[in-house]
Design an enzyme around this catalytic site. Structure first.
Site, PDB file in Angstrom:
ATOM      1  N   ALA A   1     -26.335  12.338 -11.015  1.00 35.10           N
ATOM      2  CA  ALA A   1     -27.238  11.985  -9.908  1.00 35.10           C
ATOM      3  C   ALA A   1     -27.108  10.514  -9.566  1.00 35.10           C
ATOM      4  O   ALA A   1     -28.086   9.776  -9.464  1.00 35.10           O
ATOM      5  CB  ALA A   1     -28.681  12.328 -10.271  1.00 35.10           C
ATOM      6  N   GLY A   2     -25.838  10.057  -9.434  1.00 35.87           N
ATOM      7  CA  GLY A   2     -25.580   8.691  -8.967  1.00 35.87           C
ATOM      8  C   GLY A   2     -25.375   8.717  -7.468  1.00 35.87           C
ATOM      9  O   GLY A   2     -25.748   9.689  -6.786  1.00 35.87           O
TER      10      GLY A   2
ATOM     11  N   LEU B   1      -3.614   2.599   5.738  1.00 34.78           N
ATOM     12  CA  LEU B   1      -4.322   1.501   5.067  1.00 34.78           C
ATOM     13  C   LEU B   1      -5.803   1.858   4.906  1.00 34.78           C
ATOM     14  O   LEU B   1      -6.283   2.831   5.470  1.00 34.78           O
ATOM     15  CB  LEU B   1      -4.170   0.214   5.895  1.00 34.78           C
TER      16      LEU B   1
ATOM     17  N   GLU C   1     -28.226  15.881 -14.297  1.00 36.12           N
ATOM     18  CA  GLU C   1     -28.146  14.457 -14.624  1.00 36.12           C
ATOM     19  C   GLU C   1     -28.501  14.236 -16.089  1.00 36.12           C
ATOM     20  O   GLU C   1     -29.514  14.723 -16.578  1.00 36.12           O
ATOM     21  CB  GLU C   1     -29.082  13.660 -13.700  1.00 36.12           C
TER      22      GLU C   1
ATOM     23  N   THR D   1      -9.442   3.887  -0.763  1.00 37.49           N
ATOM     24  CA  THR D   1     -10.376   4.990  -0.993  1.00 37.49           C
ATOM     25  C   THR D   1     -11.476   4.980   0.062  1.00 37.49           C
ATOM     26  O   THR D   1     -11.817   6.013   0.637  1.00 37.49           O
ATOM     27  CB  THR D   1     -11.015   4.837  -2.397  1.00 37.49           C
TER      28      THR D   1
ATOM     29  N   ASP E   1     -12.816  -3.162  -7.481  1.00 30.76           N
ATOM     30  CA  ASP E   1     -13.074  -2.175  -8.533  1.00 30.76           C
ATOM     31  C   ASP E   1     -12.169  -2.387  -9.750  1.00 30.76           C
ATOM     32  O   ASP E   1     -12.449  -1.846 -10.822  1.00 30.76           O
ATOM     33  CB  ASP E   1     -12.849  -0.753  -8.005  1.00 30.76           C
TER      34      ASP E   1
ATOM     35  N   HIS F   1     -41.621  -6.277  18.204  1.00 36.45           N
ATOM     36  CA  HIS F   1     -42.409  -5.055  18.083  1.00 36.45           C
ATOM     37  C   HIS F   1     -42.034  -4.122  19.215  1.00 36.45           C
ATOM     38  O   HIS F   1     -41.915  -4.571  20.357  1.00 36.45           O
ATOM     39  CB  HIS F   1     -43.899  -5.398  18.180  1.00 36.45           C
TER      40      HIS F   1
ATOM     41  N   GLU G   1       0.857  -1.195   0.000  1.00 36.59           N
ATOM     42  CA  GLU G   1       0.000   0.000   0.000  1.00 36.59           C
ATOM     43  C   GLU G   1       0.886   1.236   0.000  1.00 36.59           C
ATOM     44  O   GLU G   1       1.773   1.372   0.842  1.00 36.59           O
ATOM     45  CB  GLU G   1      -0.935  -0.009   1.218  1.00 36.59           C
ATOM     46  N   GLY G   2       0.624   2.134  -0.945  1.00 37.39           N
ATOM     47  CA  GLY G   2       1.433   3.340  -1.095  1.00 37.39           C
ATOM     48  C   GLY G   2       0.929   4.542  -0.320  1.00 37.39           C
ATOM     49  O   GLY G   2       1.676   5.502  -0.096  1.00 37.39           O
TER      50      GLY G   2
HETATM   51  P1  NAD Z   1     -22.578   6.555 -10.842  1.00 33.35           P
HETATM   52  O1  NAD Z   1     -22.254   5.713 -11.999  1.00 33.35           O
HETATM   53  O2  NAD Z   1     -23.317   5.976  -9.686  1.00 33.35           O
HETATM   54  O3  NAD Z   1     -23.395   7.856 -11.328  1.00 33.35           O
HETATM   55  C1  NAD Z   1     -22.894   8.737 -12.313  1.00 33.35           C
HETATM   56  C2  NAD Z   1     -24.032   9.550 -12.878  1.00 33.35           C
HETATM   57  O4  NAD Z   1     -23.500  10.569 -13.700  1.00 33.35           O
HETATM   58  C3  NAD Z   1     -24.990   8.737 -13.719  1.00 33.35           C
HETATM   59  O5  NAD Z   1     -26.299   8.949 -13.274  1.00 33.35           O
HETATM   60  C4  NAD Z   1     -24.745   9.279 -15.130  1.00 33.35           C
HETATM   61  O6  NAD Z   1     -25.892   9.215 -15.948  1.00 33.35           O
HETATM   62  C5  NAD Z   1     -24.337  10.711 -14.844  1.00 33.35           C
HETATM   63  N1  NAD Z   1     -23.567  11.369 -15.928  1.00 33.35           N
HETATM   64  C6  NAD Z   1     -22.540  10.821 -16.619  1.00 33.35           C
HETATM   65  N2  NAD Z   1     -22.094  11.710 -17.547  1.00 33.35           N
HETATM   66  C7  NAD Z   1     -22.852  12.838 -17.435  1.00 33.35           C
HETATM   67  C8  NAD Z   1     -22.870  14.103 -18.111  1.00 33.35           C
HETATM   68  N3  NAD Z   1     -22.023  14.405 -19.108  1.00 33.35           N
HETATM   69  N4  NAD Z   1     -23.799  15.017 -17.746  1.00 33.35           N
HETATM   70  C9  NAD Z   1     -24.663  14.740 -16.737  1.00 33.35           C
HETATM   71  N5  NAD Z   1     -24.689  13.557 -16.070  1.00 33.35           N
HETATM   72  C10 NAD Z   1     -23.787  12.612 -16.395  1.00 33.35           C
HETATM   73  O7  NAD Z   1     -21.159   7.140 -10.375  1.00 33.35           O
HETATM   74  P2  NAD Z   1     -20.693   7.826  -9.011  1.00 33.35           P
HETATM   75  O8  NAD Z   1     -21.846   8.362  -8.245  1.00 33.35           O
HETATM   76  O9  NAD Z   1     -19.593   8.747  -9.415  1.00 33.35           O
HETATM   77  O10 NAD Z   1     -20.090   6.601  -8.197  1.00 33.35           O
HETATM   78  C11 NAD Z   1     -18.948   5.894  -8.707  1.00 33.35           C
HETATM   79  C12 NAD Z   1     -18.936   4.479  -8.191  1.00 33.35           C
HETATM   80  O11 NAD Z   1     -18.697   4.468  -6.779  1.00 33.35           O
HETATM   81  C13 NAD Z   1     -20.239   3.765  -8.439  1.00 33.35           C
HETATM   82  O12 NAD Z   1     -19.965   2.488  -8.944  1.00 33.35           O
HETATM   83  C14 NAD Z   1     -20.863   3.673  -7.079  1.00 33.35           C
HETATM   84  O13 NAD Z   1     -21.658   2.512  -6.926  1.00 33.35           O
HETATM   85  C15 NAD Z   1     -19.662   3.661  -6.141  1.00 33.35           C
HETATM   86  N6  NAD Z   1     -20.030   4.241  -4.841  1.00 33.35           N
HETATM   87  C16 NAD Z   1     -20.899   3.566  -4.042  1.00 33.35           C
HETATM   88  C17 NAD Z   1     -21.308   4.131  -2.852  1.00 33.35           C
HETATM   89  C18 NAD Z   1     -22.279   3.379  -1.984  1.00 33.35           C
HETATM   90  O14 NAD Z   1     -22.420   2.179  -2.164  1.00 33.35           O
HETATM   91  N7  NAD Z   1     -23.000   4.033  -1.072  1.00 33.35           N
HETATM   92  C19 NAD Z   1     -20.871   5.390  -2.473  1.00 33.35           C
HETATM   93  C20 NAD Z   1     -19.999   6.043  -3.315  1.00 33.35           C
HETATM   94  C21 NAD Z   1     -19.585   5.465  -4.502  1.00 33.35           C
END
Ligand code: NAD
Length: 462
Positions: A177-178, A38, A199, A41, A309, A441, A33-34
């Site tokens: 909106a991910g 530890l 989004e 991300t 990942d 309950h 691990e660099g």
């Molecule tokens: P994501 O893939 O969940 O969402 C990215 C969003 O960006 C999508 O809805 C996509 O349509 C939108 N998008 C892409 N290009 C665009 C553009 N040009 N204009 C507007 N919208 C655009 O990615 P994330 O939220 O960055 O997460 C990255 C990864 O990390 C995912 O695999 C996620 O599951 C993981 N993660 C999980 C958790 C958790 O489990 N709670 C928390 C953080 C991250």
């Protein structure tokens, strides 16, 4: 030259879990691990710090919105941002030090530095060569951006920069909106920032059960987060009034712009394999940069495995952990297995969103006959008493056999409740099995049982 049974490259949740399990199984193990600490991300700049800020900001929100209703008349709660960041840092340190302790306890050697595969059975770290019978690539992922948007971690930030802003911004534009966009957007929205989410798709949270996605959108809107859907971001430029983000609405092609103090780019992540020597070692990589793996998470080169990942599948810490354990176990001559059909996913907004298994949309596309059992938290006494009755539990079961195929929860503690269904699915349970199990309950878990009852003769409190 030191010789190991296993060298794991990467000390995130996939890598450190793999190393600990390998050591527990009697294998001489090292983990490269660099980073200074530890945990990868997840512990340093992802899951753990974001959960600390989500927790603190939720408390603040509760104090403002619900304390008075509960008869708690505290003087108005003020935000001390630098203390909140210090609290977040303490959460990180406690967790990363914990992994260091576990390494010592399990006799995993931490090779400090960035590792490079120097051929089969050889890993170079900080100028030193180490031999291993088995190498596991667990190097995780890094944030990506989109054309025209350059991340400087100051005005235009990735999730890493967003978790250590010098001050709470007045306005924040979130691109995507991910999961990341909505979790970090929620933190700042609760702390008073004007948050606008752009989004590309016509809905938030791609891949999520559509009904849950719609309810989440409505609830986040109600909390003050503005969503602009069907918006393709074209670029971002720093200006006098902050950073201007240009976007095109896909429905009519019109172009618009938005100014904000800070822009968060949350458009996905890509495998982090730079400098690892994959090509030189002859390790096959897909077009999207993931290490190609076959059965048992073996790469194309004998004795080299890859997990988390860095390989295909959802980018989730717990998926990486499971793969890490499976690889360690198969190296030790055990079965080593991951059930990819039962990997839960959680979004830590309020309310939380949790799901496992198939969505309704997937079942429809598979032309599979299914039934739906749904129960709203409005019918759950515990949720109402906690002023947290938004959302529902939805269980999807096979129409003929009643076997549970999926579960989708939006509601209080959804991320905890989902695991009852994960266990049930691992045992191949029917909805009736959950429905006939006595649930204490008053608990939120009763909503899960009621949804299971709704797959049969009907819920009691609906
Ligand atoms: P994501 O893939 O969940 O969402 C990215 C969003 O960006 C999508 O809805 C996509 O349509 C939108 N998008 C892409 N290009 C665009 C553009 N040009 N204009 C507007 N919208 C655009 O990615 P994330 O939220 O960055 O997460 C990255 C990864 O990390 C995912 O695999 C996620 O599951 C993981 N993660 C999980 C958790 C958790 O489990 N709670 C928390 C953080 C991250």
């Amino acid at each position: 030259m030191a010789e190991f049974d296993v060298i794991v490259i990467g000390g995130g949740p996939g890598g450190y879990v793999c190393a600990i399990r390998a050591a527990q199984l009697g294998l001489k193990t090292a983990c490269v691990e660099g980073r200074e600490t530890l945990g990868g991300t997840c512990l340093n700049v992802g899951c753990i710090p974001s959960k600390a800020l989500l927790h603190a900001s939720h408390m603040y929100h509760e104090a403002h919105d619900n304390f008075a209703k509960m008869g708690l008349n505290a003087p108005s709660v003020k935000i001390d941002w630098s203390q909140m960041l210090a609290y977040k840092q303490e959460a990180i340190s406690a967790n990363t030090k914990g992994i260091e302790f576990l390494f010592k306890k399990n006799k995993v050697e931490w090779l400090k530095g960035w590792g490079r595969i120097a051929g089969s059975g050889k890993v170079e770290v900080a100028g030193e060569s180490h031999a291993a019978k088995h190498i596991v690539v667990a190097t995780g992922s890094e944030s990506t951006s989109i054309p025209g948007v350059e991340v400087d971690e100051k005005a235009v930030v990735s999730s890493t920069g967003a978790l250590e802003l010098k001050e709470i911004p007045k306005s924040l534009t979130v691109i995507g909106a991910g999961v990341i966009g909505l979790e970090i957007g929620s933190v700042y929205s609760r702390l008073g920032t004007k948050v606008t989410v752009l989004e590309y798709l016509d809905h938030i949270t791609p891949g999520m059960d559509a009904e849950v996605s719609k309810v989440l959108e409505r609830l986040l809107n109600r909390q003050g987060m503005k969503m602009i859907l069907g918006a393709e971001v074209l670029g971002a430029n720093a200006g006098r009034a902050g950073t201007k983000v240009k976007y095109r609405l896909r429905k009519d092609g019109t172009e618009h712009s938005l100014d904000a103090d800070i822009v968060l780019v949350a458009t996905g992540r890509r495998p982090f394999t730079e400098g690892l020597g994959l090509a030189e070692a002859g390790i096959e990589v897909s077009k999207t940069g993931q290490v190609t793996t076959g059965p048992g998470l073996k790469s194309s080169v004998e004795g080299i495995y890859a997990i988390g990942d860095a390989v295909a599948g959802p980018m989730l810490a717990h998926k990486a952990e499971d793969e890490g354990m499976a690889v360690a176990e198969s190296i030790a001559g055990l079965a080593g297995h991951v059930n990819y059909d039962v990997i839960p996913s959680v979004i830590y907004t309020h309310p939380e969103v949790a799901s496992v298994g198939r969505t309704e949309e997937e079942l429809k596309s598979e032309a599979r006959e299914y039934k739906v059992g749904k129960f709203p938290f409005m019918g759950n006494g515990r949720a109402k008493a906690a002023l947290s009755a938004d959302g529902f539990v939805k269980i999807l079961a096979d129409a003929q056999t009643d076997r549970i195929l999926g579960c989708h929860i939006i509601g209080p503690a959804g991320g905890e409740l989902i695991h009852e269904i994960c266990v049930a699915m691992e045992f191949g349970a029917a909805a009736e099995d959950v429905a006939r199990t006595c649930h204490a309950h008053p608990t939120l878990s009763e909503a899960v049982r009621e949804a299971a009852l709704a797959c049969g003769d009907g819920a009691i409190h609906a």
